[in-house]
Design an enzyme around this catalytic site. Structure first.
Site, PDB file in Angstrom:
ATOM      1  N   ILE A   1      -6.415  -2.027 -12.456  1.00  0.00           N
ATOM      2  CA  ILE A   1      -5.930  -0.736 -11.915  1.00  0.00           C
ATOM      3  C   ILE A   1      -5.765  -0.894 -10.402  1.00  0.00           C
ATOM      4  O   ILE A   1      -6.700  -1.342  -9.732  1.00  0.00           O
ATOM      5  CB  ILE A   1      -6.961   0.394 -12.159  1.00  0.00           C
ATOM      6  CG1 ILE A   1      -7.266   0.539 -13.666  1.00  0.00           C
ATOM      7  CG2 ILE A   1      -6.464   1.730 -11.577  1.00  0.00           C
ATOM      8  CD1 ILE A   1      -8.416   1.493 -13.964  1.00  0.00           C
ATOM      9  N   HIS A   2      -4.586  -0.580  -9.891  1.00  0.00           N
ATOM     10  CA  HIS A   2      -4.461  -0.602  -8.425  1.00  0.00           C
ATOM     11  C   HIS A   2      -3.426   0.361  -7.864  1.00  0.00           C
ATOM     12  O   HIS A   2      -3.327   0.523  -6.648  1.00  0.00           O
ATOM     13  CB  HIS A   2      -4.140  -2.019  -7.920  1.00  0.00           C
ATOM     14  CG  HIS A   2      -2.700  -2.407  -8.105  1.00  0.00           C
ATOM     15  ND1 HIS A   2      -2.213  -2.913  -9.283  1.00  0.00           N
ATOM     16  CD2 HIS A   2      -1.640  -2.336  -7.264  1.00  0.00           C
ATOM     17  CE1 HIS A   2      -0.918  -3.155  -9.159  1.00  0.00           C
ATOM     18  NE2 HIS A   2      -0.540  -2.811  -7.946  1.00  0.00           N
ATOM     19  N   ARG A   3      -2.601   1.012  -8.717  1.00  0.00           N
ATOM     20  CA  ARG A   3      -1.560   1.909  -8.190  1.00  0.00           C
ATOM     21  C   ARG A   3      -2.182   3.043  -7.395  1.00  0.00           C
ATOM     22  O   ARG A   3      -3.157   3.657  -7.855  1.00  0.00           O
ATOM     23  CB  ARG A   3      -0.783   2.561  -9.322  1.00  0.00           C
ATOM     24  CG  ARG A   3       0.143   1.720 -10.054  1.00  0.00           C
ATOM     25  CD  ARG A   3       1.451   1.468  -9.378  1.00  0.00           C
ATOM     26  NE  ARG A   3       1.883   0.182  -9.887  1.00  0.00           N
ATOM     27  CZ  ARG A   3       2.526  -0.744  -9.207  1.00  0.00           C
ATOM     28  NH1 ARG A   3       2.865  -0.547  -7.963  1.00  0.00           N
ATOM     29  NH2 ARG A   3       2.841  -1.874  -9.763  1.00  0.00           N
TER      30      ARG A   3
ATOM     31  N   ARG B   1      -8.751  -1.784  -3.375  1.00  0.00           N
ATOM     32  CA  ARG B   1      -8.599  -0.329  -3.160  1.00  0.00           C
ATOM     33  C   ARG B   1      -9.258   0.473  -4.293  1.00  0.00           C
ATOM     34  O   ARG B   1      -9.721   1.591  -4.077  1.00  0.00           O
ATOM     35  CB  ARG B   1      -7.139   0.073  -2.942  1.00  0.00           C
ATOM     36  CG  ARG B   1      -6.270   0.170  -4.163  1.00  0.00           C
ATOM     37  CD  ARG B   1      -4.832   0.533  -3.791  1.00  0.00           C
ATOM     38  NE  ARG B   1      -4.701   1.843  -3.178  1.00  0.00           N
ATOM     39  CZ  ARG B   1      -3.666   2.223  -2.429  1.00  0.00           C
ATOM     40  NH1 ARG B   1      -2.688   1.388  -2.199  1.00  0.00           N
ATOM     41  NH2 ARG B   1      -3.606   3.429  -1.939  1.00  0.00           N
TER      42      ARG B   1
ATOM     43  N   ASP C   1      -2.058  -0.830 -14.799  1.00  0.00           N
ATOM     44  CA  ASP C   1      -0.954  -0.120 -14.154  1.00  0.00           C
ATOM     45  C   ASP C   1      -0.127  -1.091 -13.312  1.00  0.00           C
ATOM     46  O   ASP C   1       0.745  -0.689 -12.551  1.00  0.00           O
ATOM     47  CB  ASP C   1      -1.459   1.063 -13.311  1.00  0.00           C
ATOM     48  CG  ASP C   1      -2.434   0.659 -12.223  1.00  0.00           C
ATOM     49  OD1 ASP C   1      -2.588  -0.558 -11.965  1.00  0.00           O
ATOM     50  OD2 ASP C   1      -3.049   1.563 -11.621  1.00  0.00           O
TER      51      ASP C   1
END
Ligand code: UD1
Ligand code: UDP
Length: 387
Positions: free
Chosen positions: A221-223, A258, A304
């Site tokens: 997950i990083h969006r 992030r 994502d």
């Protein structure tokens, strides 16, 4: 013909990986014809987001590193534009190569096009049709600044009609008379090249993580739309933890920095629960060889990421996509990727669907023949053939 000089712009993790496919094709097929200069904007800078790829994928070290680092979009992009402009003026490259849709690509597009240096866009023409994504703005700007556009898929190639690009354009190609190509995907080149090597070099990885083949789900997950919205991030991770417990399957989660920052600062209680769960392993970002090994042997992929969606297809794994829409529409049409956004109900439904499904999924060759980089370089050389 004299040797042509390519200025490669990279900055984010997937671009470094993509640039390795072009570098390898230069070394293998065109060492006498092409000179590469590599600019790293410094958008990604942690060892595991940058250096690890240079070491592992044998890309030559950047000729320039702008060291821009993290900042808001305006500051980050403007620092990159300033740095890239100076390098173009000094190096006088024949063209600038951009990969994908990051702020580093956008900066390269602006700097090069204003200096009348031809832009080559690799992974062009993709669209999510969601202009709230920073990447969608970047893609459009990059495509419309380019002289050669290399679309990786049929869907991307077809998008061009809607924006006024004409496949029948004839040479000489310029920013005002661009040429578009359907090429296949350089990430498929990479997967074919590194898959066996990953087995050899990372043989102990599954044991280190205490998982067995086919008995874990890989999650990335990083969006910003997921990491910066704590309701969404919390819904996704709580649902996945619950599903893992119910289905007695491990979740391996190599998380982007992030995502970790959001968990540690805004979702402290959930982070504690995840860390304490024996079904969940949140680990730092892994190297590319480690990643493709994890993809190759997992039960399914939940992500994502753009790149990871495609890699799920390369390794014939079902994929749950934590987004509302995707640029890789052929995967969804094919039924092997399911769009779920951060919707608890949809995540659960598709997770169970793929856990129960034993066979019946088909993985057609959407992404070319593994020789996209060689094709792209051949076309770039043609652009300068008669100079
Ligand atoms: C960027 C791209 C995205 C791409 C992704 C690949 C843009 C607008 N976005 O998103 O399209 O999918 O890279 O991974 O260009 N950080 C670190 N260490 C690093 C890098 C980042 O801690 O080495 C953290 C910082 O808190 C930073 C945040 O991650 O503020 C976001 O980094 P940034 O490069 O701005 O965007 P990505 O989310 O990585
Ligand atoms: N990747 C990696 N290590 C990780 C996560 C991803 O090497 O821990 C690789 C992945 O295999 C793919 C690329 O990084 O090739 C995708 O990058 P990312 O998901 O950061 O960005 P996107 O493709 O969405 O732009």
């Amino acid at each position: 013909m004299s040797r042509i000089k390519l200025l490669n712009i990279v900055g984010a993790r997937p671009q470094i990986i993509k640039a390795s496919a072009i570098s390898r094709a230069v070394r293998m097929h065109f060492p006498e014809d092409i000179l590469e200069v590599l600019v790293h904007t410094g958008q990604h800078y942690d060892k595991e987001m940058s250096d690890v790829f240079f070491d592992e994928l044998e890309i030559h070290k950047p000729d320039y590193n702008l060291g821009v680092g993290s900042a808001g979009h305006g500051k980050q992009t403007s620092l990159m534009i300033t740095g890239i402009e100076e390098i173009i003026l000094k190096e006088k490259p024949d063209c600038v190569i951009l990969y994908g849709d990051t702020n580093s690509s956008l900066a390269g597009a602006i700097a090069a096009s204003k200096l009348h240096c031809p832009v080559v866009h690799i992974e062009a023409r993709l669209r999510s049709f969601n202009k709230t994504m920073p990447e969608e703005i970047n893609r459009i700007m990059c495509d419309h600044s380019s002289t050669l556009l290399f679309a990786p898929t049929n869907a991307a190639f077809k998008n061009l009609m809607n924006e006024g690009f004409r496949p029948e354009n004839s040479p000489p190609y310029t920013i005002s008379n661009p040429k578009i190509f359907l090429t296949g995907d350089i990430m498929y080149d990479n997967t074919l090249f590194y898959s066996e090597l990953a087995e050899k070099k990372k043989a102990g990885l599954l044991d280190q993580l205490s998982v067995k083949k086919d008995e874990y789900v890989l999650v990335t997950i990083h969006r910003d739309s997921n990491t910066d919205d704590t309701d969404k991030l919390s819904a996704i991770l709580s649902t996945l933890m619950h599903l893992a417990e119910l289905n007695n399957i491990r979740l391996i989660m190599p998380f982007h920095p992030r995502t970790i920052v959001s968990l540690k600062t805004k979702l402290i209680e959930l982070h504690r629960e995840l860390t304490n769960s024996r079904f969940v392993s949140i680990i730092p970002p892994v190297s590319f060889l480690e990643m493709i090994l994890l993809e190759k042997h997992c039960r399914m992929i939940i992500t994502d990421s753009g790149g990871v969606q495609k890699e799920s297809h390369f390794f014939k794994k079902p994929c749950i996509v934590l987004r509302k829409e995707t640029e890789w529409v052929e995967l969804v049409v094919n039924g092997t990727a399911k769009l779920v956004d951060a919707d608890t109900y949809k995540i659960t439904e598709e997770f169970i669907h793929f856990m129960e499904l034993k066979e019946g999924l088909d993985y057609p060759a959407f992404y070319g023949d593994g020789k996209a980089a060689e094709f792209i370089l051949g076309e770039i050389l043609q652009l300068f053939e008669n100079r």
